[in-house]
Design a protein around this motif. Sequence first.
Motif, PDB file in Angstrom:
ATOM      1  N   SER A   1      38.750 -14.995 -24.254  1.00 26.09           N
ATOM      2  CA  SER A   1      38.207 -15.670 -25.427  1.00 26.09           C
ATOM      3  C   SER A   1      37.795 -14.657 -26.490  1.00 26.09           C
ATOM      4  O   SER A   1      38.068 -14.841 -27.682  1.00 26.09           O
ATOM      5  CB  SER A   1      36.994 -16.527 -25.033  1.00 26.09           C
ATOM      6  OG  SER A   1      37.348 -17.492 -24.066  1.00 26.09           O
ATOM      7  N   VAL A   2      37.135 -13.568 -26.052  1.00 30.54           N
ATOM      8  CA  VAL A   2      36.740 -12.515 -26.987  1.00 30.54           C
ATOM      9  C   VAL A   2      37.974 -11.897 -27.635  1.00 30.54           C
ATOM     10  O   VAL A   2      38.037 -11.699 -28.860  1.00 30.54           O
ATOM     11  CB  VAL A   2      35.907 -11.437 -26.269  1.00 30.54           C
ATOM     12  CG1 VAL A   2      35.664 -10.239 -27.192  1.00 30.54           C
ATOM     13  CG2 VAL A   2      34.579 -12.019 -25.805  1.00 30.54           C
ATOM     14  N   ALA A   3      38.975 -11.589 -26.804  1.00 26.63           N
ATOM     15  CA  ALA A   3      40.202 -10.981 -27.320  1.00 26.63           C
ATOM     16  C   ALA A   3      40.898 -11.908 -28.302  1.00 26.63           C
ATOM     17  O   ALA A   3      41.362 -11.483 -29.367  1.00 26.63           O
ATOM     18  CB  ALA A   3      41.136 -10.641 -26.160  1.00 26.63           C
TER      19      ALA A   3
ATOM     20  N   VAL B   1      41.553 -11.218 -32.411  1.00 27.48           N
ATOM     21  CA  VAL B   1      42.900 -11.193 -32.980  1.00 27.48           C
ATOM     22  C   VAL B   1      43.106 -12.320 -33.985  1.00 27.48           C
ATOM     23  O   VAL B   1      43.655 -12.119 -35.071  1.00 27.48           O
ATOM     24  CB  VAL B   1      43.955 -11.284 -31.856  1.00 27.48           C
ATOM     25  CG1 VAL B   1      45.353 -11.388 -32.461  1.00 27.48           C
ATOM     26  CG2 VAL B   1      43.874 -10.066 -30.957  1.00 27.48           C
ATOM     27  N   VAL B   2      42.659 -13.536 -33.623  1.00 24.70           N
ATOM     28  CA  VAL B   2      42.965 -14.711 -34.441  1.00 24.70           C
ATOM     29  C   VAL B   2      42.020 -14.850 -35.632  1.00 24.70           C
ATOM     30  O   VAL B   2      42.455 -15.098 -36.765  1.00 24.70           O
ATOM     31  CB  VAL B   2      42.917 -15.990 -33.580  1.00 24.70           C
ATOM     32  CG1 VAL B   2      43.086 -17.233 -34.444  1.00 24.70           C
ATOM     33  CG2 VAL B   2      44.006 -15.944 -32.521  1.00 24.70           C
TER      34      VAL B   2
ATOM     35  N   VAL C   1      32.446 -18.500 -28.433  1.00 25.36           N
ATOM     36  CA  VAL C   1      32.447 -17.050 -28.222  1.00 25.36           C
ATOM     37  C   VAL C   1      33.623 -16.409 -28.965  1.00 25.36           C
ATOM     38  O   VAL C   1      33.481 -15.337 -29.580  1.00 25.36           O
ATOM     39  CB  VAL C   1      32.528 -16.723 -26.710  1.00 25.36           C
ATOM     40  CG1 VAL C   1      32.856 -15.256 -26.484  1.00 25.36           C
ATOM     41  CG2 VAL C   1      31.213 -17.064 -26.025  1.00 25.36           C
ATOM     42  N   ALA C   2      34.784 -17.065 -28.923  1.00 28.62           N
ATOM     43  CA  ALA C   2      35.948 -16.556 -29.647  1.00 28.62           C
ATOM     44  C   ALA C   2      35.665 -16.476 -31.140  1.00 28.62           C
ATOM     45  O   ALA C   2      35.985 -15.479 -31.803  1.00 28.62           O
ATOM     46  CB  ALA C   2      37.158 -17.454 -29.380  1.00 28.62           C
ATOM     47  N   SER C   3      35.033 -17.518 -31.670  1.00 26.23           N
ATOM     48  CA  SER C   3      34.685 -17.532 -33.089  1.00 26.23           C
ATOM     49  C   SER C   3      33.692 -16.425 -33.413  1.00 26.23           C
ATOM     50  O   SER C   3      33.837 -15.720 -34.423  1.00 26.23           O
ATOM     51  CB  SER C   3      34.112 -18.897 -33.474  1.00 26.23           C
ATOM     52  OG  SER C   3      33.726 -18.929 -34.827  1.00 26.23           O
TER      53      SER C   3
ATOM     54  N   THR D   1      49.875 -13.367 -15.846  1.00 25.21           N
ATOM     55  CA  THR D   1      48.513 -13.820 -15.560  1.00 25.21           C
ATOM     56  C   THR D   1      47.553 -12.633 -15.697  1.00 25.21           C
ATOM     57  O   THR D   1      47.924 -11.484 -15.413  1.00 25.21           O
ATOM     58  CB  THR D   1      48.394 -14.407 -14.145  1.00 25.21           C
ATOM     59  OG1 THR D   1      48.843 -13.431 -13.182  1.00 25.21           O
ATOM     60  CG2 THR D   1      49.251 -15.659 -14.017  1.00 25.21           C
ATOM     61  N   ASP D   2      46.336 -12.923 -16.126  1.00 28.32           N
ATOM     62  CA  ASP D   2      45.306 -11.897 -16.280  1.00 28.32           C
ATOM     63  C   ASP D   2      45.786 -10.724 -17.130  1.00 28.32           C
ATOM     64  O   ASP D   2      45.660  -9.549 -16.756  1.00 28.32           O
ATOM     65  CB  ASP D   2      44.842 -11.388 -14.906  1.00 28.32           C
ATOM     66  CG  ASP D   2      44.232 -12.496 -14.066  1.00 28.32           C
ATOM     67  OD1 ASP D   2      43.583 -13.381 -14.652  1.00 28.32           O
ATOM     68  OD2 ASP D   2      44.411 -12.467 -12.833  1.00 28.32           O
ATOM     69  N   ALA D   3      46.362 -11.041 -18.282  1.00 33.92           N
ATOM     70  CA  ALA D   3      46.828  -9.990 -19.189  1.00 33.92           C
ATOM     71  C   ALA D   3      45.643  -9.192 -19.721  1.00 33.92           C
ATOM     72  O   ALA D   3      44.614  -9.771 -20.092  1.00 33.92           O
ATOM     73  CB  ALA D   3      47.614 -10.605 -20.346  1.00 33.92           C
ATOM     74  N   PRO D   4      45.768  -7.866 -19.798  1.00 39.20           N
ATOM     75  CA  PRO D   4      44.644  -7.024 -20.264  1.00 39.20           C
ATOM     76  C   PRO D   4      44.527  -7.040 -21.791  1.00 39.20           C
ATOM     77  O   PRO D   4      44.556  -6.002 -22.447  1.00 39.20           O
ATOM     78  CB  PRO D   4      45.027  -5.638 -19.740  1.00 39.20           C
ATOM     79  CG  PRO D   4      46.519  -5.648 -19.754  1.00 39.20           C
ATOM     80  CD  PRO D   4      46.926  -7.057 -19.399  1.00 39.20           C
ATOM     81  N   THR D   5      44.364  -8.221 -22.349  1.00 39.43           N
ATOM     82  CA  THR D   5      44.367  -8.366 -23.812  1.00 39.43           C
ATOM     83  C   THR D   5      43.219  -7.615 -24.457  1.00 39.43           C
ATOM     84  O   THR D   5      43.403  -6.881 -25.441  1.00 39.43           O
ATOM     85  CB  THR D   5      44.287  -9.855 -24.188  1.00 39.43           C
ATOM     86  OG1 THR D   5      45.251 -10.584 -23.428  1.00 39.43           O
ATOM     87  CG2 THR D   5      44.570 -10.054 -25.657  1.00 39.43           C
TER      88      THR D   5
END
Length: 270
Positions: free
Chosen positions: A56-58, A62-63, A198-200, A246-250
């Motif tokens: 969510s943070v990543a 980015v977005v 949290v993303a926002s 799955t579980d990408a290290p974004t």
Amino acid sequence: MSRLSALSATRGGLNTVRQLMAVSGAQALALVMLLPFAGIYPSMVATGALSSFSSSVALGVVVFGGPAAVAIVLAELTTNRTRGLQIVALIGAVQLPAAALTATIATASRAVLWVDGFAVLTMIVLFVIAFEIVNNSTPQWVPSLLTIGLMLICLLLLDAGVSVVSGEVTLLLPGDGVVDWVWTVVATERVLILRSVVASLAGLSVVAATVVCGPGLLDYVIVQRFKNGCAIALCLVGLEVADIVTDAPTLTIIVVSLALAVNRGEIGDE
């Protein structure tokens, strides 16, 4: 007297908003940070992009606070830090409730969506956005982000309409317990709604930090490297949404890209 006071306060608040949005670059920044809600972000949430707090943070970085927002702050937002932070706070006052509402609606709409199909479509859209981030432009045959977002909204509505007409789901009309339904969604999906907020907040934090650090960042940060890292992270989000990885290290990719973006030569010279 209380009504007059309230009316005066409202007018004062509207005047403040007009003054803030009249600052050079403020409207462009608001457009970039709120544009994802026009189809792109809802489809990402509906297809499972907010799988964890780190993702969510990543995603938010980015977005909502990606290279486009950073570039606008550095190149177009011509104002002091205090007013710049006020502009970010004003955008956040719209963005945070929109993020919570989007998560609520997107979660509830999963029952009427062809999730696998939309996951692949979302992945393609994210790859297109990543291409635009790296190249600073897209070919003429690639539609704009606003057009892509509107197309996604139309497809979401069409898919929902087909599900209702075919009898797969029952349309909930006003008076049929809408309030109870909304409360149930909020209660059962509060973690996902929190992740959306949290993303926002992550995106707003990046933009606020850029405002505080100011144009001096241009002397110490190679923005193109940060853009490349965001593009890679966005591609990883797309692959994760489509369930290819799955579980990408974004988040790790974003942190590493920020570290690599620091111009150590300039720091060493000082």
